[in-house]
Design a protein around this motif. Structure first.
Motif, PDB file in Angstrom:
ATOM      1  N   ILE A  47     -22.739 -41.503  70.995  1.00 15.75           N
ATOM      2  CA  ILE A  47     -21.870 -40.928  69.968  1.00 15.75           C
ATOM      3  C   ILE A  47     -20.480 -41.490  70.195  1.00 15.75           C
ATOM      4  O   ILE A  47     -19.867 -41.255  71.235  1.00 15.75           O
ATOM      5  CB  ILE A  47     -21.862 -39.393  70.014  1.00 15.75           C
ATOM      6  N   VAL A  48     -19.981 -42.253  69.215  1.00 17.97           N
ATOM      7  CA  VAL A  48     -18.771 -43.042  69.396  1.00 17.97           C
ATOM      8  C   VAL A  48     -17.725 -42.653  68.361  1.00 17.97           C
ATOM      9  O   VAL A  48     -18.048 -42.389  67.199  1.00 17.97           O
ATOM     10  CB  VAL A  48     -19.093 -44.553  69.281  1.00 17.97           C
ATOM     11  N   GLY A  49     -16.475 -42.644  68.776  1.00 24.48           N
ATOM     12  CA  GLY A  49     -15.383 -42.367  67.851  1.00 24.48           C
ATOM     13  C   GLY A  49     -14.084 -42.181  68.614  1.00 24.48           C
ATOM     14  O   GLY A  49     -14.079 -42.027  69.849  1.00 24.48           O
ATOM     15  N   GLU A  50     -12.964 -42.198  67.892  1.00 25.55           N
ATOM     16  CA  GLU A  50     -11.666 -41.980  68.511  1.00 25.55           C
ATOM     17  C   GLU A  50     -11.550 -40.551  69.042  1.00 25.55           C
ATOM     18  O   GLU A  50     -12.341 -39.672  68.692  1.00 25.55           O
ATOM     19  CB  GLU A  50     -10.560 -42.227  67.479  1.00 25.55           C
ATOM     20  N   SER A  51     -10.549 -40.317  69.850  1.00 28.35           N
ATOM     21  CA  SER A  51     -10.267 -38.961  70.319  1.00 28.35           C
ATOM     22  C   SER A  51     -10.020 -38.054  69.114  1.00 28.35           C
ATOM     23  O   SER A  51      -9.317 -38.436  68.174  1.00 28.35           O
ATOM     24  CB  SER A  51      -9.032 -38.956  71.225  1.00 28.35           C
ATOM     25  N   GLY A  52     -10.615 -36.860  69.141  1.00 31.06           N
ATOM     26  CA  GLY A  52     -10.448 -35.922  68.045  1.00 31.06           C
ATOM     27  C   GLY A  52     -11.441 -36.098  66.917  1.00 31.06           C
ATOM     28  O   GLY A  52     -11.360 -35.389  65.907  1.00 31.06           O
ATOM     29  N   SER A  53     -12.413 -36.996  67.079  1.00 29.83           N
ATOM     30  CA  SER A  53     -13.375 -37.226  66.003  1.00 29.83           C
ATOM     31  C   SER A  53     -14.464 -36.158  65.942  1.00 29.83           C
ATOM     32  O   SER A  53     -15.198 -36.065  64.961  1.00 29.83           O
ATOM     33  CB  SER A  53     -14.024 -38.606  66.154  1.00 29.83           C
ATOM     34  N   GLY A  54     -14.584 -35.350  66.998  1.00 31.68           N
ATOM     35  CA  GLY A  54     -15.568 -34.268  66.993  1.00 31.68           C
ATOM     36  C   GLY A  54     -16.764 -34.507  67.884  1.00 31.68           C
ATOM     37  O   GLY A  54     -17.699 -33.707  67.884  1.00 31.68           O
ATOM     38  N   LYS A  55     -16.741 -35.559  68.680  1.00 29.55           N
ATOM     39  CA  LYS A  55     -17.889 -35.899  69.525  1.00 29.55           C
ATOM     40  C   LYS A  55     -18.194 -34.782  70.531  1.00 29.55           C
ATOM     41  O   LYS A  55     -19.303 -34.242  70.576  1.00 29.55           O
ATOM     42  CB  LYS A  55     -17.625 -37.208  70.283  1.00 29.55           C
ATOM     43  N   ARG A 232     -29.430 -46.422  70.142  1.00 34.69           N
ATOM     44  CA  ARG A 232     -29.030 -45.961  68.807  1.00 34.69           C
ATOM     45  C   ARG A 232     -27.645 -45.351  68.897  1.00 34.69           C
ATOM     46  O   ARG A 232     -27.277 -44.791  69.931  1.00 34.69           O
ATOM     47  CB  ARG A 232     -30.045 -44.929  68.293  1.00 34.69           C
ATOM     48  N   MET A 233     -26.871 -45.452  67.802  1.00 29.70           N
ATOM     49  CA  MET A 233     -25.497 -44.946  67.813  1.00 29.70           C
ATOM     50  C   MET A 233     -25.222 -44.067  66.610  1.00 29.70           C
ATOM     51  O   MET A 233     -25.759 -44.285  65.519  1.00 29.70           O
ATOM     52  CB  MET A 233     -24.493 -46.101  67.793  1.00 29.70           C
ATOM     53  N   LEU A 234     -24.359 -43.071  66.845  1.00 28.74           N
ATOM     54  CA  LEU A 234     -23.772 -42.263  65.785  1.00 28.74           C
ATOM     55  C   LEU A 234     -22.270 -42.503  65.842  1.00 28.74           C
ATOM     56  O   LEU A 234     -21.657 -42.308  66.888  1.00 28.74           O
ATOM     57  CB  LEU A 234     -24.067 -40.770  65.994  1.00 28.74           C
ATOM     58  N   ILE A 235     -21.680 -42.934  64.741  1.00 27.75           N
ATOM     59  CA  ILE A 235     -20.239 -43.166  64.682  1.00 27.75           C
ATOM     60  C   ILE A 235     -19.600 -41.970  63.984  1.00 27.75           C
ATOM     61  O   ILE A 235     -19.945 -41.650  62.841  1.00 27.75           O
ATOM     62  CB  ILE A 235     -19.903 -44.459  63.905  1.00 27.75           C
ATOM     63  N   MET A 236     -18.686 -41.285  64.691  1.00 21.86           N
ATOM     64  CA  MET A 236     -18.051 -40.093  64.139  1.00 21.86           C
ATOM     65  C   MET A 236     -16.587 -40.351  63.817  1.00 21.86           C
ATOM     66  O   MET A 236     -15.887 -41.059  64.553  1.00 21.86           O
ATOM     67  CB  MET A 236     -18.167 -38.907  65.107  1.00 21.86           C
ATOM     68  N   TYR A 237     -16.155 -39.741  62.705  1.00 19.85           N
ATOM     69  CA  TYR A 237     -14.754 -39.824  62.318  1.00 19.85           C
ATOM     70  C   TYR A 237     -14.366 -38.529  61.625  1.00 19.85           C
ATOM     71  O   TYR A 237     -15.040 -38.081  60.695  1.00 19.85           O
ATOM     72  CB  TYR A 237     -14.516 -41.005  61.361  1.00 19.85           C
TER      73      TYR A 237
END
Length: 343
Positions: A47-55, A232-237
């Motif tokens: 699960i990938v995303g910037e800080s604060g994306s909800g990961k 596999r990846m989940l991209i969160m924003y």
């Protein structure tokens, strides 16, 4: 009549998860907004995303560890087919720590500074297993040895501050492994560690996962780290999943501008100039009614649909899913060698 086929539910299935809090004016604020994904036995998902994306917040909801003032407003979290949202704390404890082990981001806050490390690991074992203190102590020494701690019997008597950052992270991994969980959740397990120690910690984590045949959810802001470990990846924003697919597809043919931007920032070592996605993520209280990434997106310029209409997470021709109105226009940021190839 032929017997009906019996289908096994996913190990973990999250559907339509919404986590909310109350804003200063009494309004309801959606922090996690309609998140859905599955994890199968033995699978490694990044699960990938910037800080604060909800990961991390998504995984805290799964664990039933949301901070005070936050709640699961809607959606389901199914563990082996059983919805665990709304279970009493005592029931959740039967799953948390036994079936699901979590490796927290900061081992100094995950460990009690006033108690010896061995004592804390033994407690995690005895909470879920009927063993004597001596048996738990023996198991603790074995766990520490498995994660690469030498002279485990002596080192177990140390306090957290007497261990280095990398060693404390190994202790937290050992604690998560203590009851042979079916799922490990690793929240930024290499944060604040130097590159050499990062590699050692990730090797330890992968060995632990392989020994237990556990599934792994790897939470990280580092696409490269996820690519090395996840299939596999989940991209969160901004509290939502904006792209999901195999690691290979996401690296070779991203279908969301945000993923493209993350890749460009990872690949700038090949360029003379570093790249950073312009702007900042929106506050959950001020998300656009359309695409949350629109204010930072080059493809959205001059296109009112991006600002006005929220894109749905839809399946693309390559099999990945993307929440972008113009996913067909997204291109791989730079030529990238296929994942797993040499040279």
């Amino acid at each position: 009549m032929p017997a009906e086929m019996i289908t096994t539910p996913p190990l973990l299935e999250v559907q339509g998860l919404v986590v909310t809090t109350t804003g200063p004016d009494g309004e309801t604020v959606r922090l996690i907004d309609d998140v859905s994904f599955t994890v199968d036995d033995g699978e490694v998902v990044g699960i990938v995303g910037e800080s604060g994306s909800g990961k991390s917040l998504t995984m805290l909801a799964v664990m039933g560890l949301l901070p005070y003032g936050l709640e699961v407003a809607s959606g389901s979290i199914r563990w082996r087919g059983k919805d665990i949202v709304g279970l009493r704390e005592q029931q959740l404890r039967q799953i948390r720590g036994r079936d699901i082990g979590m490796i927290f981001q900061d081992p100094m806050t995950a460990l009690n500074p006033l108690r010896r490390i061995g004592s804390q690991l033994a407690e995690a074992i005895r909470l879920h297993q009927k063993v004597s203190r001596a048996e738990a102590r023996t198991r603790v020494h074995g766990l520490l040895a498995r994660v690469g701690v030498k002279d485990a019997a002596t080192r177990a008597r140390a306090y957290p501050h007497e261990w280095s950052g990398g060693m404390r992270q190994r202790a937290v991994i050992a604690m998560a492994m203590a009851n042979d969980p079916a799922l490990l959740i690793a929240d930024e397990p290499t944060t604040a560690l130097d590159v050499t120690v990062q590699a050692q910690v990730m090797m330890t984590l992968e060995q632990a996962r392989a020994e237990l045949s556990s599934a792994l959810i790897l939470i990280t802001h580092d696409l490269g780290l996820a690519a090395q470990n996840a299939s596999r990846m989940l991209i969160m924003y901004s509290g939502r999943i904006v792209e999901a697919g195999s690691t290979r597809d996401i690296f070779l043919s991203p279908t969301h501008p945000y993923t493209q931007g993350l890749l460009r920032s990872q690949l700038t070592a090949r360029d003379e100039r570093a790249y950073a996605i312009p702007g900042n993520p929106p506050s959950p209280r001020s998300r656009p009614s359309g695409c949350a990434f629109a204010p930072r997106c080059e493809l959205a310029r001059g296109r009112s649909i991006c600002v006005e209409v929220r894109p749905r997470l839809e399946t693309r021709p390559n099999g990945s899913r993307s929440a972008c109105h113009f996913a067909d226009e997204v291109r791989s940021p730079l030529p990238v060698a296929p994942i797993g190839s040499e040279g």
